[in-house]
Design an enzyme around this catalytic site. Structure first.
Site, PDB file in Angstrom:
ATOM      1  N   HIS A 120       0.660  -1.073   0.168  1.00  0.00           N
ATOM      2  CA  HIS A 120       0.383  -0.021   0.197  1.00  0.00           C
ATOM      3  C   HIS A 120       0.790   1.219  -0.428  1.00  0.00           C
ATOM      4  O   HIS A 120       2.280   1.341   0.543  1.00  0.00           O
ATOM      5  CB  HIS A 120      -0.776  -0.245   1.322  1.00  0.00           C
ATOM      6  CG  HIS A 120      -0.298   0.602   2.321  1.00  0.00           C
ATOM      7  ND1 HIS A 120       0.848  -1.142   2.762  1.00  0.00           N
ATOM      8  CD2 HIS A 120      -0.473   1.011   3.696  1.00  0.00           C
ATOM      9  CE1 HIS A 120       1.540  -0.349   4.016  1.00  0.00           C
ATOM     10  NE2 HIS A 120       0.375   0.802   4.470  1.00  0.00           N
ATOM     11  N   ASP A 122       0.614   5.232   2.331  1.00  0.00           N
ATOM     12  CA  ASP A 122      -0.342   5.497   3.128  1.00  0.00           C
ATOM     13  C   ASP A 122      -1.511   6.349   2.694  1.00  0.00           C
ATOM     14  O   ASP A 122      -1.010   7.606   1.848  1.00  0.00           O
ATOM     15  CB  ASP A 122       0.578   6.059   4.187  1.00  0.00           C
ATOM     16  CG  ASP A 122       1.262   5.022   5.327  1.00  0.00           C
ATOM     17  OD1 ASP A 122       0.899   3.997   5.495  1.00  0.00           O
ATOM     18  OD2 ASP A 122       2.572   5.619   4.873  1.00  0.00           O
TER      19      ASP A 122
HETATM   20  C1  SIN Z   1       5.263  -0.814   9.245  1.00  0.00           C
HETATM   21  O1  SIN Z   1       4.780  -1.485  10.055  1.00  0.00           O
HETATM   22  O2  SIN Z   1       6.432  -1.697   9.389  1.00  0.00           O
HETATM   23  C2  SIN Z   1       4.763  -0.063   8.033  1.00  0.00           C
HETATM   24  C3  SIN Z   1       3.157   0.464   8.555  1.00  0.00           C
HETATM   25  C4  SIN Z   1       2.528   1.130   8.031  1.00  0.00           C
HETATM   26  O3  SIN Z   1       3.072   2.844   7.711  1.00  0.00           O
HETATM   27  O4  SIN Z   1       2.284   1.188   7.101  1.00  0.00           O
END
Ligand code: SIN
Length: 292
Positions: A120, A122
């Protein structure tokens, strides 16, 4: 059917980055030629103007930059984010007490889910999705919990000219309805409606002027203006294409590390392979513009 492993024309992506001029106030150690750079020689509590310029450049050149052994308070983490722009408020996720812009990233043995477990960018459901995200992990599992990052300029450039022409001018619907109930274990009450927006499938980065693929499995629901079965087929192809390891780097966290990624040209995927251990930190997210 021809194996996807067979190629007689060289690599899918022939990417030769410019040999950049050396940095003067930081060091940048590239993880791969295509994405990711570890920045050294800097304490994020005390950044000079020249270092800020070089951080902007490092982010533009590497798309995601990493820092080790940083010791920031919550306020210093927020201040670092504010140096890049206004901060973004997540439409659903819980935040640290007293700091609505400090999103909690946490998974342990009792968690029903972990953040970011799937490709994804964000909050692409927002009409103006975040420009960047700064994740500070303070507590790591003994092994695992890596984050994968993928270069969406490279994914775009590796498409055939026919596919680029087909996608040019198309928009896709991004929807945040999947947030419904997602944070119930934190006592988060659902909104009546979560954000949604239509964005170009190919967006042009406002700083670099380069084109990037901008659909993602987490938020994109369908392509506008074409039959739904065609939309599903094209999106499935694009998701498979962008997940080619050729476009990726993988970051192995240690405590007090930071990753800062540019959501306009990067997708990421967090591994939840460390259960029953705990991984936790906070994310500061920087507001962005409407994609064009
Ligand atoms: C992560 O925890 O490595 C990424 C989490 C996120 O911000 O999608």
């Amino acid at each position: 059917m021809m194996s996807s492993l067979r190629s007689r024309n060289g690599p899918r992506l022939k990417y030769a980055p410019d040999e950049a001029a050396p940095y003067e106030t930081i060091t940048v150690d590239k993880l791969t030629p295509i994405i990711g750079g570890e920045v050294g020689g800097i304490d994020l509590r005390d950044i000079s103007n020249r270092q800020m310029d070089e951080l902007h450049r490092a982010l533009a050149e590497n798309l995601v930059i990493f820092f080790r052994d940083q010791h920031l308070s919550q306020e210093q983490h927020l201040d670092f984010g504010r140096r890049f722009g206004d901060l973004h408020l997540h439409p659903a996720a819980p935040s640290a007490p007293g700091h609505p812009e400090l999103m909690i990233i946490h998974a342990d043995k009792d968690s029903p889910r972990a953040n970011g477990e799937g490709w994804h960018t964000d909050v692409s459901c927002d009409p103006e999705p975040p420009m960047g995200s700064i994740l500070y992990i303070r507590h790591c599992p003994p092994r695992g919990g890596d984050t994968l990052f993928a270069n969406m300029y490279a994914a775009y450039e590796a498409l055939s000219d026919r596919m680029k022409t087909y996608l040019e001018g198309l928009t896709a619907r991004h929807d945040g309805e999947h947030y419904r109930g997602q944070y119930a274990n934190y006592g988060v009450k659902d909104k009546e409606r979560y954000p949604f927006a239509d964005h170009p499938i190919i967006r042009t980065h406002p700083v670099t002027g380069r084109k990037a693929l901008y659909v993602n499995e987490g938020f994109t629901r369908y392509i506008n203006g074409i039959p739904r079965d065609e939309s599903t087929g094209v999106l499935q192809y694009l998701y498979k294409h962008m997940a080619n390891p050729l476009f990726q780097c993988r970051f192995r966290w240690r405590e007090n590390s930071i990753a800062f990624w540019d959501n306009r040209c990067v997708q990421h995927h967090a591994m939840w392979d460390y259960w029953p251990h705990t991984r936790s930190g906070h994310r500061v997210t920087i507001a962005g513009d409407r994609p064009v």
